[in-house]
Structure formats: C-alpha cells, structure tokens
Design a protein around this motif. Structure first.
Motif, PDB file in Angstrom:
ATOM      1  N   GLY A  84      -6.816  12.785  14.797  1.00  0.00           N
ATOM      2  CA  GLY A  84      -7.038  11.885  13.670  1.00  0.00           C
ATOM      3  C   GLY A  84      -5.734  11.271  13.202  1.00  0.00           C
ATOM      4  O   GLY A  84      -4.707  11.955  13.149  1.00  0.00           O
ATOM      5  N   ALA A  85      -5.766   9.978  12.896  1.00  0.00           N
ATOM      6  CA  ALA A  85      -4.562   9.270  12.479  1.00  0.00           C
ATOM      7  C   ALA A  85      -4.909   8.183  11.481  1.00  0.00           C
ATOM      8  O   ALA A  85      -5.988   7.592  11.522  1.00  0.00           O
ATOM      9  N   ASP A  86      -3.985   7.931  10.568  1.00  0.00           N
ATOM     10  CA  ASP A  86      -4.081   6.855   9.589  1.00  0.00           C
ATOM     11  C   ASP A  86      -3.162   5.742  10.080  1.00  0.00           C
ATOM     12  O   ASP A  86      -1.955   5.946  10.207  1.00  0.00           O
ATOM     13  N   ALA A 108       0.769   5.587   9.996  1.00  0.00           N
ATOM     14  CA  ALA A 108       1.096   5.961   8.621  1.00  0.00           C
ATOM     15  C   ALA A 108       1.048   7.464   8.407  1.00  0.00           C
ATOM     16  O   ALA A 108       1.847   8.032   7.671  1.00  0.00           O
ATOM     17  N   ALA A 109       0.074   8.121   9.039  1.00  0.00           N
ATOM     18  CA  ALA A 109      -0.063   9.577   8.929  1.00  0.00           C
ATOM     19  C   ALA A 109      -0.763  10.103  10.169  1.00  0.00           C
ATOM     20  O   ALA A 109      -1.668   9.469  10.708  1.00  0.00           O
ATOM     21  N   LEU A 129       0.848  -1.194   0.000  1.00  0.00           N
ATOM     22  CA  LEU A 129       0.000   0.000   0.000  1.00  0.00           C
ATOM     23  C   LEU A 129       0.876   1.233   0.000  1.00  0.00           C
ATOM     24  O   LEU A 129       2.089   1.162   0.227  1.00  0.00           O
ATOM     25  N   LEU A 130       0.265   2.373  -0.281  1.00  0.00           N
ATOM     26  CA  LEU A 130       1.000   3.626  -0.413  1.00  0.00           C
ATOM     27  C   LEU A 130       0.920   4.437   0.876  1.00  0.00           C
ATOM     28  O   LEU A 130      -0.150   4.576   1.463  1.00  0.00           O
ATOM     29  N   LEU A 131       2.080   4.965   1.303  1.00  0.00           N
ATOM     30  CA  LEU A 131       2.136   5.832   2.475  1.00  0.00           C
ATOM     31  C   LEU A 131       2.074   7.303   2.083  1.00  0.00           C
ATOM     32  O   LEU A 131       1.473   8.111   2.777  1.00  0.00           O
ATOM     33  N   HIS A 147       5.282   7.031  11.262  1.00  0.00           N
ATOM     34  CA  HIS A 147       6.053   5.882  10.785  1.00  0.00           C
ATOM     35  C   HIS A 147       6.674   5.052  11.903  1.00  0.00           C
ATOM     36  O   HIS A 147       7.354   4.061  11.628  1.00  0.00           O
ATOM     37  N   ASP A 148       6.457   5.418  13.174  1.00  0.00           N
ATOM     38  CA  ASP A 148       6.807   4.522  14.271  1.00  0.00           C
ATOM     39  C   ASP A 148       5.824   3.356  14.267  1.00  0.00           C
ATOM     40  O   ASP A 148       4.700   3.457  13.748  1.00  0.00           O
TER      41      ASP A 148
END
Length: 196
Positions: free
Chosen positions: A182-184, A144-145, A62-64, A164-165
């Motif tokens: 909010g987080a991905d 991821a984000a 998948l794309l980051l 990215h941790d």
C-alpha cells in the motif's frame, strides 16, 4: 522518465524568509522564484506565519505529514489541511496566514505561472496495481507515504521509488504503479495554457 531522489532535493529559503523549502522540480532550468513557469516543492513548517506572496501564480497545497495546518484565508474563511485532505487550490496573491494544529507539518506545494501552465494535482492510494493514463506535457509522481513504489512505463522502462522520491516525464506516456503493502501517491499533471 527521470528519477528524482529525495536526498538530492536542493534546499532554498522561502520567498518571505520565514523558512526553507526542498525543491523537487522547476522549469525552465535555472529559473528563480520570480520567473519560473512551474515549481514543485515540499517544505517543513515549524511555526505559524504568513504565506509568501506570489502574484500571477496558481497554487495547490496538501499535507504530507503532521496533525494539521489551518489556513486563515484572505476572505475571512478558514481551510484545514490534514493528511487525508485533497489538494487546496488558491491564488498566490491571496493573503493567507497558517496556524499549526499540533506540532510541525510537511507540505507539498505545486505552483504554476498563470497564463503559461495549468495544473492538476491529486492524491491516490495504490494497493496492488494501478494504471495511470497520461496525455500530459509533464507528469510527476511522488511517493508520499509507503516503503516503496514500483513504476512501469509502456515502453518497458521501470524504477522503484522510496518515500518522497519522485519520477517525472515530459512525454504523454501511461504508467503502471505497483505496491504490495500500500502506498500514498501524489500525481501532478502540468500542461501549457491554451494547449489541447
């Protein structure tokens, strides 16, 4: 619960020599690209080109970040990966060529040795509190984000992740995630083939 800091991910060359990848987790410890049971990594892709050949390996990608990555598949079809795409599953021996859509991208890659481990990878949006059930042998979460993500275990242990941790555990223990802004989050579940 083990915390993996993005600044500590070792950088290794791609199997086909066309770039580098940042390794997040590999098993067994000390394994190479030829004999791992599972491997999780992220890579910066700055040019078009073929994927490395991994016979006997199942992959999910998948794309980051970035505008998109077009995968020209071995059967003649195309798959377009974008930021909001769910993971794309494919066999490691499939002949795939990638084409950048509008500049470099960073991808997230899960590989499992077929017949040894099976994988399940998903992308979640966390706004407020979210419970993640786990009866998995290995569970890995990566931010991821988003600026931060709070992770709490049922036994009271907790940690904070930055972009990215990752955190992983080798026990079937549920987690509670919290993000005020909010987080991905990417969730990877790994289990031995044939296990219940």
């Amino acid at each position: 619960m083990h915390i993996l800091s993005a600044c500590d991910y070792p950088t290794t060359p791609w199997k086909n020599g066309g770039g580098t990848t940042r390794q997040i987790l590999i098993a067994p410890p000390g394994a190479t690209l030829e004999d791992f049971d599972y491997r999780i990594s992220m890579a910066s892709v700055a040019s078009d080109g073929p994927f490395s050949y991994f016979p006997g390996v199942d992959r999910q990608l998948l794309l980051l970040d970035g505008k998109g990555l077009l995968l020209q598949r071995g059967d003649g079809s195309n798959s377009l990966l974008q930021i909001d795409s769910q993971p794309l599953a494919f066999p490691g021996e499939e002949a795939i060529t990638s084409q950048l859509q509008d500049g470099p991208v960073t991808d997230f890659n899960v590989m499992t040795r077929r017949g040894r481990y099976r994988q399940q990878t998903e992308r979640l949006t966390v706004q407020g509190k979210l419970n993640v059930h786990s009866d998995d042998e290995v569970l890995l979460l990566m931010l991821a984000a988003g600026s931060t993500l709070e992770v709490y275990r049922e036994d009271g242990r907790h940690c904070q992740l930055r972009t990215h941790d990752a955190v992983w555990q080798a026990l079937a223990v549920g987690l509670t995630l919290f993000s005020a802004e909010g987080a991905d989050v990417i969730v990877v579940r790994l289990n031995r083939q044939g296990a219940a």
